[in-house]
Write a protein that holds these residues in place. Structure first.
Motif, short mmCIF file in Angstrom:
data_model
loop_
_atom_site.label_atom_id
_atom_site.label_comp_id
_atom_site.label_asym_id
_atom_site.label_seq_id
_atom_site.Cartn_x
_atom_site.Cartn_y
_atom_site.Cartn_z
N GLY A 185 -0.07 -52.26 1.61
CA GLY A 185 1.24 -51.70 1.27
C GLY A 185 1.27 -51.43 -0.23
N ILE A 186 2.47 -51.31 -0.78
CA ILE A 186 2.61 -50.98 -2.20
C ILE A 186 1.98 -52.06 -3.08
CG2 ILE A 186 4.30 -50.56 -4.05
CD1 ILE A 186 6.19 -49.52 -1.75
N SER A 187 2.26 -53.33 -2.75
CA SER A 187 1.75 -54.43 -3.59
C SER A 187 0.23 -54.53 -3.48
CB SER A 187 2.36 -55.77 -3.17
OG SER A 187 3.74 -55.66 -2.99
N GLY A 188 -0.30 -54.51 -2.26
CA GLY A 188 -1.74 -54.68 -2.07
C GLY A 188 -2.54 -53.53 -2.67
N ILE B 247 11.86 -43.79 -1.98
CA ILE B 247 11.94 -45.05 -2.74
C ILE B 247 12.22 -44.67 -4.20
CG2 ILE B 247 9.43 -45.12 -3.26
CD1 ILE B 247 9.71 -48.23 -2.76
N THR B 248 12.92 -45.56 -4.89
CA THR B 248 13.11 -45.36 -6.34
C THR B 248 12.33 -46.43 -7.08
OG1 THR B 248 15.32 -44.50 -5.95
CG2 THR B 248 14.81 -45.18 -8.18
N LEU B 249 11.48 -45.99 -7.99
CA LEU B 249 10.80 -46.94 -8.86
C LEU B 249 11.59 -47.01 -10.15
CD1 LEU B 249 7.04 -46.05 -8.25
CD2 LEU B 249 8.41 -47.85 -7.17
N TYR C 161 -7.59 -55.09 3.19
CA TYR C 161 -7.61 -55.05 4.66
C TYR C 161 -6.23 -54.68 5.19
CZ TYR C 161 -12.00 -57.37 3.88
OH TYR C 161 -13.26 -57.66 3.44
N GLU C 162 -6.20 -53.73 6.10
CA GLU C 162 -4.93 -53.24 6.65
C GLU C 162 -4.99 -53.32 8.18
OE1 GLU C 162 -1.84 -52.23 5.78
OE2 GLU C 162 -1.55 -51.81 7.91
N GLU C 163 -3.96 -53.89 8.77
CA GLU C 163 -4.00 -54.07 10.23
C GLU C 163 -3.93 -52.75 11.01
OE1 GLU C 163 -0.79 -56.37 11.82
OE2 GLU C 163 0.76 -55.20 10.82
N HIS C 164 -3.26 -51.76 10.45
CA HIS C 164 -3.13 -50.49 11.18
C HIS C 164 -4.39 -49.65 11.03
CE1 HIS C 164 1.25 -51.50 10.87
NE2 HIS C 164 1.10 -51.25 12.17
N ALA C 165 -4.53 -48.68 11.93
CA ALA C 165 -5.71 -47.80 11.91
C ALA C 165 -5.63 -46.84 10.73
CB ALA C 165 -5.81 -47.04 13.21
N GLY D 156 4.40 -59.58 -3.48
CA GLY D 156 5.28 -58.63 -2.79
C GLY D 156 6.17 -59.29 -1.76
N ASP D 157 6.50 -58.53 -0.71
CA ASP D 157 7.41 -59.04 0.31
C ASP D 157 6.89 -60.31 0.98
OD1 ASP D 157 9.08 -56.96 -0.23
OD2 ASP D 157 9.16 -56.17 1.81
N ALA D 158 5.58 -60.49 1.02
CA ALA D 158 5.03 -61.72 1.60
C ALA D 158 5.56 -62.93 0.84
CB ALA D 158 3.50 -61.68 1.55
N LEU E 96 19.38 -54.02 -4.76
CA LEU E 96 19.09 -53.67 -6.16
C LEU E 96 17.95 -52.66 -6.26
CD1 LEU E 96 19.25 -57.11 -8.06
CD2 LEU E 96 20.68 -55.11 -8.48
N GLY E 97 17.38 -52.27 -5.09
CA GLY E 97 16.23 -51.35 -5.12
C GLY E 97 15.07 -51.95 -5.91
N GLN E 98 14.81 -53.24 -5.71
CA GLN E 98 13.82 -53.93 -6.54
C GLN E 98 12.67 -54.56 -5.76
OE1 GLN E 98 13.01 -54.92 -9.82
NE2 GLN E 98 14.11 -53.05 -10.31
N GLY E 99 12.69 -54.49 -4.42
CA GLY E 99 11.63 -55.18 -3.65
C GLY E 99 10.24 -54.73 -4.07
N ALA E 100 10.00 -53.44 -4.05
CA ALA E 100 8.67 -52.93 -4.40
C ALA E 100 8.38 -53.15 -5.88
CB ALA E 100 8.58 -51.44 -4.06
N CYS E 101 9.41 -52.98 -6.72
CA CYS E 101 9.20 -53.18 -8.17
C CYS E 101 8.79 -54.61 -8.45
CB CYS E 101 10.47 -52.82 -8.94
SG CYS E 101 10.84 -51.06 -8.88
N GLN E 102 9.36 -55.56 -7.71
CA GLN E 102 8.95 -56.96 -7.91
C GLN E 102 7.51 -57.16 -7.44
OE1 GLN E 102 10.63 -59.38 -9.65
NE2 GLN E 102 11.74 -57.51 -10.18
N ASP F 291 8.88 -39.69 -2.39
CA ASP F 291 8.76 -40.11 -1.01
C ASP F 291 7.60 -41.10 -0.90
OD1 ASP F 291 6.39 -38.92 0.15
OD2 ASP F 291 7.41 -37.00 0.02
N ARG F 292 7.72 -41.98 0.08
CA ARG F 292 6.76 -43.10 0.15
C ARG F 292 5.35 -42.63 0.49
NH1 ARG F 292 9.08 -48.79 1.06
NH2 ARG F 292 11.27 -48.58 0.54
N THR F 293 5.26 -41.50 1.18
CA THR F 293 3.92 -40.99 1.48
C THR F 293 3.20 -40.64 0.19
OG1 THR F 293 5.00 -40.03 3.39
CG2 THR F 293 2.74 -39.36 3.02
N ALA G 90 -6.74 -56.62 11.10
CA ALA G 90 -5.59 -57.54 11.03
C ALA G 90 -6.09 -58.95 10.78
CB ALA G 90 -4.80 -57.49 12.33
N ALA G 91 -5.63 -59.55 9.69
CA ALA G 91 -5.98 -60.95 9.42
C ALA G 91 -5.17 -61.83 10.36
CB ALA G 91 -5.66 -61.28 7.98
N VAL G 92 -5.84 -62.76 11.02
CA VAL G 92 -5.10 -63.65 11.94
C VAL G 92 -5.17 -65.11 11.49
CG1 VAL G 92 -5.21 -62.17 13.98
CG2 VAL G 92 -7.11 -63.73 13.51
#
Ligand SMILES: Cc1cc2nc3c(=O)[nH]c(=O)nc-3n(C[C@H](O)[C@H](O)[C@H](O)COP(=O)(O)OP(=O)(O)OC[C@H]3O[C@@H](n4cnc5c(N)ncnc54)[C@H](O)[C@@H]3O)c2cc1C
Length: 370
Positions: free
Chosen positions: A9-12, A42-44, A29-33, A272-274, A282-288, A98-100, A120-122
């Motif tokens: 994701g953004i943090s990784g 998103i706003t940075l 490592y990313e779980e999706h294909a 990140g979110d983890a 506050l639009g700060q999740g990704a910024c953090q 845009d996030r893409t 996917a890490a398990v």
């Protein structure tokens, strides 16, 4: 040093690009294909962009920022009156995209050989740095970074995971063509709000938030949004009418049920979110998450695996932002029309400078010396 990052994701991706740039052996490592973004726009804020600059990967983002018309912004009431204006110093220093695009730009900094999809890490052993993947494979690292988002498997495996709690409101997000804006705004009604911001390419990113008991994804159809916001100021109804239903993304908002007592455990570190999944008010999740990546990259580049300074600094900062965001959510999503009228009256009469100082306190940040 061999670093394994779980989650692209953004943090990784940011941390991966920063470490790769420094010549560190990093694998993501990313779980999706496929590397997916999701979530429309998103706003940075200035702190997020400052991190990308500090990590040496900000040039592409600054180029986009130059294409963006100077962003005006502020908070309005449903009739359209401005209650407060955010200073151009803050809005001009932010970037809405845009996030893409965000994901693509972060991926530019990482060769594809470093990014492993369908992985996917398990399981993670914090004492050895061994990661087990869903296909049975195992990889060993000097440091494992859990960047696997709000429902982190790394957090669940290696930390005292408090789980998630529903914030009491849902969001809808989309990017719409054909309704250009000359200013960004967030409009506050009673247990409902609507925000919109122009993107650098002329499209408009918007989000709607309404209080509700937790519903199942997909049960809140677009026609209900039309009804909620029909009498709100222009261009809100127009934006909704111009948006095809299939492009609207619905999400009930959850956050971490309790702040974590630590962001590291032996060889494992969370970013990140983890580490601090928070409400988006506050639009700060990704910024953090970007700030986490900058602090961690600084330590790892110096060859340090003593994460206590990372832990102390990042928990204090990110958990404070999460708390503020939660309080704003409560103020906006509880109470009836009288509370709204009182809240909006106060906001209109508080000098803009006071509000701007608050916003600046959150969004002005520089990578600390560790
Ligand atoms: C409505 C809304 C609006 C927002 N607006 C903003 C904003 O304007 N500005 C801002 O800064 N923030 C905003 N945020 C917050 C922001 O979206 C998140 O904080 C950010 O996306 C978190 O990034 P992340 O990389 O930590 O996690 P994620 O984006 O969740 O990435 C985690 C990645 O890990 C992968 N993964 C998960 N589990 C595994 C596993 N076991 N193995 C391997 N891979 C795995 C996932 O597939 C995903 O790719 C908003 C959030 C919401 C909900």
């Amino acid at each position: 040093m061999r670093i394994g990052i779980i989650g692209a994701g953004i943090s990784g991706l940011t941390l991966g690009a920063a470490l790769h740039r420094s010549g560190i052996d990093v694998q993501v490592y990313e779980e999706h294909a496929q590397i997916r973004s999701g979530g429309a726009g998103i706003t940075l804020a200035p702190n997020g962009l400052a991190v990308l600059d500090a990590l040496g990967i900000g040039a592409d983002f600054r180029a986009l920022q130059l294409q963006q018309a100077p962003l005006q912004g502020g908070i309005r009431n449903p009739q359209g009156d401005w209650l407060t204006r955010i200073s151009p110093e803050i809005t001009h220093a932010s970037l809405a995209l845009d996030r893409t695009t965000l994901h693509s730009l972060l991926l530019v900094g990482l060769p594809s050989s470093r990014v492993h999809t369908s992985a996917a890490a398990v399981g993670v052993d914090a004492s050895t740095g061994a990661v087990t993947f869903a296909d049975g494979r195992e990889e060993c690292f000097d440091v494992v970074v859990g960047a696997d988002g709000i429902r982190s498997a790394v957090r669940a495996t290696c930390f005292d995971d408090p789980g998630m709690t529903y914030a009491g409101y849902n969001t809808w997000r989309a990017i719409t063509e054909g309704v250009p804006l000359d200013a960004g705004f967030e409009t506050w009604g009673t247990r409902a709000r609507f925000g919109a911001v122009p993107l650098h390419d002329g499209r408009t990113y918007w989000f709607a938030v309404t209080s509700a008991p937790e519903a199942q994804p997909g049960t809140q159809a677009l026609h209900q949004l039309h009804a909620t916001f029909a009498q709100w100021h222009d261009p809100i109804p127009k934006l909704l009418r111009a948006t095809p239903e299939h492009s609207v993304q619905y999400l009930p908002i959850h956050e971490l049920a309790k702040p974590l007592a630590s962001y590291h455990s032996d060889k494992v570190v969370l970013v990140g979110d983890a580490a601090h999944a928070m409400t988006p008010n506050l639009g700060q999740g990704a910024c953090q998450g970007l700030e986490d990546a900058a602090v961690l990259a600084r330590l790892l580049r110096a060859g340090s695996t003593d994460f206590s300074a990372y832990d102390t600094h990042r928990r204090r900062r990110s958990q404070q932002v999460a708390r503020q965001s939660r309080l704003i959510g409560r103020a906006l999503h509880t109470g009836g029309d009288r509370v709204t009228a009182a809240r909006n009256w106060i906001l209109k009469h508080v000098p803009d400078a006071v509000i701007n100082r608050q916003v600046q306190a959150v969004t002005a940040w520089a990578v600390p010396e560790m």
